[in-house]
Motif scaffolding. Structure first.
Motif, PDB file in Angstrom:
ATOM      1  N   LEU A 354      25.174  60.961  70.606  1.00 33.13           N
ATOM      2  CA  LEU A 354      26.174  61.628  69.894  1.00 33.13           C
ATOM      3  C   LEU A 354      26.815  62.737  70.977  1.00 33.13           C
ATOM      4  CD1 LEU A 354      24.998  62.461  66.416  1.00 33.13           C
ATOM      5  CD2 LEU A 354      26.554  60.509  67.251  1.00 33.13           C
ATOM      6  N   LEU A 355      27.953  62.953  70.835  1.00 34.25           N
ATOM      7  CA  LEU A 355      28.907  63.705  71.518  1.00 34.25           C
ATOM      8  C   LEU A 355      28.673  65.145  70.799  1.00 34.25           C
ATOM      9  CD1 LEU A 355      30.345  63.152  74.422  1.00 34.25           C
ATOM     10  CD2 LEU A 355      32.570  63.732  73.070  1.00 34.25           C
ATOM     11  N   SER A 356      27.596  66.007  71.519  1.00 36.68           N
ATOM     12  CA  SER A 356      27.326  67.320  70.866  1.00 36.68           C
ATOM     13  C   SER A 356      26.679  68.195  71.744  1.00 36.68           C
ATOM     14  CB  SER A 356      26.453  66.999  69.512  1.00 36.68           C
ATOM     15  OG  SER A 356      25.097  66.479  70.286  1.00 36.68           O
ATOM     16  N   ILE A 357      26.537  69.486  71.432  1.00 37.98           N
ATOM     17  CA  ILE A 357      25.832  70.536  72.272  1.00 37.98           C
ATOM     18  C   ILE A 357      24.377  70.049  72.555  1.00 37.98           C
ATOM     19  CG2 ILE A 357      24.844  72.813  72.433  1.00 37.98           C
ATOM     20  CD1 ILE A 357      28.131  72.375  72.669  1.00 37.98           C
ATOM     21  N   GLN A 358      23.664  69.399  71.669  1.00 37.36           N
ATOM     22  CA  GLN A 358      22.339  68.977  71.816  1.00 37.36           C
ATOM     23  C   GLN A 358      22.319  67.623  72.990  1.00 37.36           C
ATOM     24  OE1 GLN A 358      20.613  67.302  68.383  1.00 37.36           O
ATOM     25  NE2 GLN A 358      18.605  66.905  69.495  1.00 37.36           N
ATOM     26  N   THR A 359      23.377  66.878  73.054  1.00 36.29           N
ATOM     27  CA  THR A 359      23.389  66.053  74.079  1.00 36.29           C
ATOM     28  C   THR A 359      23.665  66.648  75.320  1.00 36.29           C
ATOM     29  OG1 THR A 359      24.429  64.358  72.204  1.00 36.29           O
ATOM     30  CG2 THR A 359      24.742  63.818  74.585  1.00 36.29           C
ATOM     31  N   PHE A 360      24.538  67.518  75.463  1.00 37.52           N
ATOM     32  CA  PHE A 360      24.605  68.476  76.709  1.00 37.52           C
ATOM     33  C   PHE A 360      23.568  68.713  77.193  1.00 37.52           C
ATOM     34  CE2 PHE A 360      26.029  72.220  79.064  1.00 37.52           C
ATOM     35  CZ  PHE A 360      26.675  71.885  79.980  1.00 37.52           C
ATOM     36  N   SER A 361      22.547  69.437  76.251  1.00 44.12           N
ATOM     37  CA  SER A 361      21.484  69.965  76.764  1.00 44.12           C
ATOM     38  C   SER A 361      20.492  68.780  76.985  1.00 44.12           C
ATOM     39  CB  SER A 361      20.545  70.620  75.481  1.00 44.12           C
ATOM     40  OG  SER A 361      21.579  71.723  75.202  1.00 44.12           O
ATOM     41  N   GLN A 362      20.598  67.932  76.621  1.00 44.50           N
ATOM     42  CA  GLN A 362      19.888  66.589  76.701  1.00 44.50           C
ATOM     43  C   GLN A 362      20.040  66.398  78.337  1.00 44.50           C
ATOM     44  OE1 GLN A 362      17.297  65.556  74.808  1.00 44.50           O
ATOM     45  NE2 GLN A 362      16.500  64.332  76.858  1.00 44.50           N
ATOM     46  N   ALA A 363      21.424  65.953  78.531  1.00 43.01           N
ATOM     47  CA  ALA A 363      21.922  65.757  79.879  1.00 43.01           C
ATOM     48  C   ALA A 363      21.410  66.620  80.939  1.00 43.01           C
ATOM     49  CB  ALA A 363      23.252  65.591  79.805  1.00 43.01           C
ATOM     50  N   LEU A 364      21.281  67.876  80.763  1.00 49.89           N
ATOM     51  CA  LEU A 364      20.890  68.922  81.844  1.00 49.89           C
ATOM     52  C   LEU A 364      19.389  68.679  82.151  1.00 49.89           C
ATOM     53  CD1 LEU A 364      22.668  71.975  80.668  1.00 49.89           C
ATOM     54  CD2 LEU A 364      23.328  70.375  82.310  1.00 49.89           C
ATOM     55  N   TYR A 365      18.512  68.314  80.742  1.00 49.48           N
ATOM     56  CA  TYR A 365      17.335  68.237  80.673  1.00 49.48           C
ATOM     57  C   TYR A 365      16.803  66.906  81.452  1.00 49.48           C
ATOM     58  CZ  TYR A 365      12.631  67.233  79.525  1.00 49.48           C
ATOM     59  OH  TYR A 365      10.940  67.038  79.230  1.00 49.48           O
ATOM     60  N   ASN A 366      17.631  65.809  81.603  1.00 50.65           N
ATOM     61  CA  ASN A 366      17.396  64.624  82.037  1.00 50.65           C
ATOM     62  C   ASN A 366      17.624  64.788  83.565  1.00 50.65           C
ATOM     63  OD1 ASN A 366      16.982  63.291  79.399  1.00 50.65           O
ATOM     64  ND2 ASN A 366      18.776  62.735  79.352  1.00 50.65           N
ATOM     65  N   GLY A 367      18.510  65.367  83.890  1.00 43.28           N
ATOM     66  CA  GLY A 367      18.864  65.589  85.151  1.00 43.28           C
ATOM     67  C   GLY A 367      17.963  66.308  86.183  1.00 43.28           C
TER      68      GLY A 367
END
Length: 379
Positions: A354-367
């Motif tokens: 989902l496009l959400s703040i949680q997804t943004f945080s997850q993208a940072l974590y994945n990187g």
């Protein structure tokens, strides 16, 4: 009083997305319906020409990276800057594939009769202009800095030696700028339209919440109340339809955006550990490009998160209405609205996140996780 450029756009076309569509038209992504046959042919040539400029840059940067494959810093720097253009180019291709569907959706929205304030239109138009201006200023500043240092802003192949003279260096930087800047403008034109559409949905959901809370049942005006409630339900269904269509149109677009941010973060983390403190200019360049990429990604995720919150707010607004004094049949209809609102409107990245703040945080974590694994493997 003299009219601003934005105000002139509104006077020419008072549609929801008039400024965004004009911007897209100027960057070769939105042929107007009023164009004649010859004008359409010329516009198609213009569109292909800008595509060609971006492809030429990617080829030149690829050859330049290969020519300096023995220098890790140059390779990483080229990959970092080329990744931005690849991101924009892929999203442009997806946008063109989905353009006809998007046009139909925009026509449907503009024919809906929904109201959008002029202040909101100006805000979204100003956002596009500001983000374009800031990015252009940053790219120009680093190009000037590279010129002062007698270096290339990005190592790209040229049919001449850029280091032979200052004139050659200036010419090479101009060629790079001409090839890259249209891609940047296209990216922000697309981003402006996407953000405006999400913002439109959020605003209409907020308006629905106000309508629900203010809906009073009066026995003497029962037909009026029922008609208002019927219009609210119809609008809610229509907004849900718009949301599903937007998700279908933009899911690949958001997937590319999400992957690009993850790779960008990972790549920049690798460069931070590779670049020494003495190379402060290169280090600062990496940081600035990373911050710009994160800001753009955050804007998408913030708006997606806002869409989820406002769509869920319909259920709360319905519960906070004066439903206790309503007839049983209206109460049952309101319960259906509450149940439907518990499945929030959403946008997704390829249907996977989902496009959400949680997804943004997850993208940072994945990187960071990918970087940590690579770093451990190297060490």
């Amino acid at each position: 009083m003299a009219l601003t450029v934005l105000e002139r756009f509104y006077l020419i076309d008072d549609g929801f997305f008039s400024f965004n569509i004009k911007y897209l038209f100027f960057v070769g992504l939105w042929p107007e319906k009023t164009l004649t046959r010859n004008q359409k042919i010329l516009y198609k040539i213009y569109e292909i020409f800008i595509h060609t400029l971006t492809i030429i840059f990617l080829i030149m940067a690829g050859i330049g990276t290969y020519q300096h494959n023995d220098d890790l810093l140059i390779v990483l720097s080229n990959m970092d800057k080329s990744l931005v253009v690849y991101n924009f180019f892929l999203k442009t291709i997806i946008f063109l594939i989905k353009r006809d569907q998007l046009k139909d959706l925009i026509d449907e929205i503009e024919a809906s009769g929904d109201e959008v304030t002029k202040e909101r239109k100006k805000l979204m138009a100003n956002y596009v202009m500001v983000i374009t201006g800031i990015t252009a200023a940053v790219v120009s500043a680093f190009s000037i800095l590279a010129l002062l240092e007698g270096a290339m802003s990005i190592e790209a192949w040229m049919p001449f030696d850029p280091m032979e003279s200052s004139m050659n260096l200036v010419l090479s930087l101009q060629i790079i700028a001409v090839c890259v800047f249209p891609a940047l403008c296209r990216a922000f034109a697309m981003q402006g339209l996407v953000c405006s559409m999400i913002r439109y949905l959020c605003d209409q959901l907020i308006h629905l919440q106000k309508e629900l809370r203010s809906l009073d049942y009066v026995k003497d005006a029962e037909m009026i109340t029922r008609m208002k409630f019927k219009m609210i339900i119809r609008k809610h269904i229509r907004l849900m339809s718009y949301s599903m269509k937007m998700e279908s149109i933009f899911k690949e677009y958001f997937l590319v955006q999400n992957l690009a941010v993850t790779v960008e973060l990972c790549l920049n983390a690798v460069m931070m550990t590779t670049v020494g403190v003495q190379q402060i200019t290169l280090l600062f360049t990496f940081l600035v490009y990373l911050v710009l990429a994160l800001i753009n990604a955050y804007i998408y995720c913030y708006l997606g998160n806002e869409l989820i919150i406002q769509s869920e707010g319909i259920a709360l607004a319905a519960y906070e209405s004066t439903w206790t004094s309503w007839p049983v049949d209206l109460q049952k209809d309101l319960l259906i609205v509450i149940n439907a609102s518990q499945r929030p409107l959403k946008l997704s990245a390829g249907g996977m996140a989902l496009l959400s703040i949680q997804t943004f945080s997850q993208a940072l974590y994945n990187g960071y996780s990918i970087f940590a694994v690579l770093n451990d493997a190297v060490n």
